[in-house]
Design a protein around this motif. Sequence first.
Motif, short mmCIF file in Angstrom:
data_model
loop_
_atom_site.label_atom_id
_atom_site.label_comp_id
_atom_site.label_asym_id
_atom_site.label_seq_id
_atom_site.Cartn_x
_atom_site.Cartn_y
_atom_site.Cartn_z
N THR A 16 98.58 4.21 71.76
CA THR A 16 99.97 3.78 71.91
C THR A 16 100.68 3.89 70.56
O THR A 16 100.09 4.30 69.57
CB THR A 16 100.03 2.35 72.48
N THR A 17 101.94 3.49 70.52
CA THR A 17 102.69 3.55 69.27
C THR A 17 102.42 2.31 68.42
O THR A 17 101.96 1.28 68.93
CB THR A 17 104.21 3.61 69.55
N ASN A 18 102.71 2.43 67.14
CA ASN A 18 102.53 1.30 66.24
C ASN A 18 103.41 0.12 66.64
O ASN A 18 102.97 -1.03 66.58
CB ASN A 18 102.85 1.69 64.79
N SER A 19 104.63 0.39 67.08
CA SER A 19 105.53 -0.71 67.45
C SER A 19 105.02 -1.45 68.70
O SER A 19 105.10 -2.67 68.78
CB SER A 19 106.96 -0.22 67.67
N ASP A 20 104.47 -0.71 69.66
CA ASP A 20 103.89 -1.36 70.85
C ASP A 20 102.67 -2.19 70.47
O ASP A 20 102.51 -3.32 70.93
CB ASP A 20 103.49 -0.32 71.90
N ALA A 21 101.82 -1.64 69.62
CA ALA A 21 100.62 -2.37 69.19
C ALA A 21 101.01 -3.63 68.41
O ALA A 21 100.41 -4.69 68.60
CB ALA A 21 99.74 -1.48 68.34
N GLU A 22 102.03 -3.53 67.58
CA GLU A 22 102.46 -4.70 66.80
C GLU A 22 103.02 -5.78 67.72
O GLU A 22 102.76 -6.96 67.53
CB GLU A 22 103.51 -4.30 65.76
N ARG A 23 103.78 -5.39 68.75
CA ARG A 23 104.31 -6.37 69.71
C ARG A 23 103.17 -7.08 70.44
O ARG A 23 103.22 -8.29 70.64
CB ARG A 23 105.24 -5.70 70.72
N ARG A 29 99.02 -13.47 68.85
CA ARG A 29 99.09 -14.53 67.85
C ARG A 29 99.95 -15.70 68.36
O ARG A 29 99.55 -16.87 68.24
CB ARG A 29 99.68 -13.98 66.55
N ASP A 30 101.10 -15.40 68.92
CA ASP A 30 102.01 -16.44 69.40
C ASP A 30 101.38 -17.28 70.51
O ASP A 30 101.52 -18.51 70.53
CB ASP A 30 103.32 -15.83 69.89
N VAL A 31 100.69 -16.63 71.44
CA VAL A 31 100.03 -17.35 72.53
C VAL A 31 98.95 -18.26 71.98
O VAL A 31 98.84 -19.44 72.36
CB VAL A 31 99.44 -16.36 73.57
N GLN A 33 98.69 -19.57 68.95
CA GLN A 33 99.30 -20.68 68.23
C GLN A 33 99.87 -21.73 69.17
O GLN A 33 99.65 -22.93 68.99
CB GLN A 33 100.40 -20.17 67.28
N ALA A 34 100.59 -21.30 70.19
CA ALA A 34 101.23 -22.25 71.11
C ALA A 34 100.20 -23.04 71.92
O ALA A 34 100.31 -24.26 72.06
CB ALA A 34 102.18 -21.51 72.05
N LYS A 35 99.20 -22.35 72.44
CA LYS A 35 98.20 -23.03 73.28
C LYS A 35 97.30 -23.96 72.46
O LYS A 35 97.00 -25.07 72.89
CB LYS A 35 97.35 -22.00 74.04
N VAL A 36 96.88 -23.53 71.28
CA VAL A 36 96.03 -24.38 70.43
C VAL A 36 96.81 -25.59 69.94
O VAL A 36 96.28 -26.69 69.86
CB VAL A 36 95.42 -23.56 69.27
N LYS A 37 98.10 -25.41 69.64
CA LYS A 37 98.92 -26.56 69.23
C LYS A 37 98.97 -27.61 70.33
O LYS A 37 98.92 -28.81 70.06
CB LYS A 37 100.34 -26.12 68.89
N ASN A 38 99.00 -27.17 71.59
CA ASN A 38 99.04 -28.09 72.73
C ASN A 38 97.66 -28.65 73.08
O ASN A 38 97.53 -29.38 74.06
CB ASN A 38 99.64 -27.39 73.95
#
Length: 102
Positions: A16-23, A29-31, A33-38
Amino acid sequence: MTKAELVALVATQAGTTNSDAERVLDGFRDVIQAKVKNGEDVAYPGLGKFSRAARKARIGRNPQTGAEIKVKASKAPKFSAAAGLKAVVNGQTPPPKLAKVK
């Protein structure tokens, strides 16, 4: 390995593209962080488990003066490696083949 190198390698590996992989990596990472915080555990088979550990309040010492200080209770992230990751790191199983970054 920098984030840019990781993104490029994941993009190449996934075709895939770098931008897709970065997203995708940023979303992962966001998932986490949010789940572990909860207080939820997030397990990824073959990689490991992300969780939250509770630390009790305690009395610590200032290393320079030796004076006692109060350390407040806190929460800390914790990662436990899966058996598959441990086996690769210890050389018991071969690591996955990676595509060459262009």
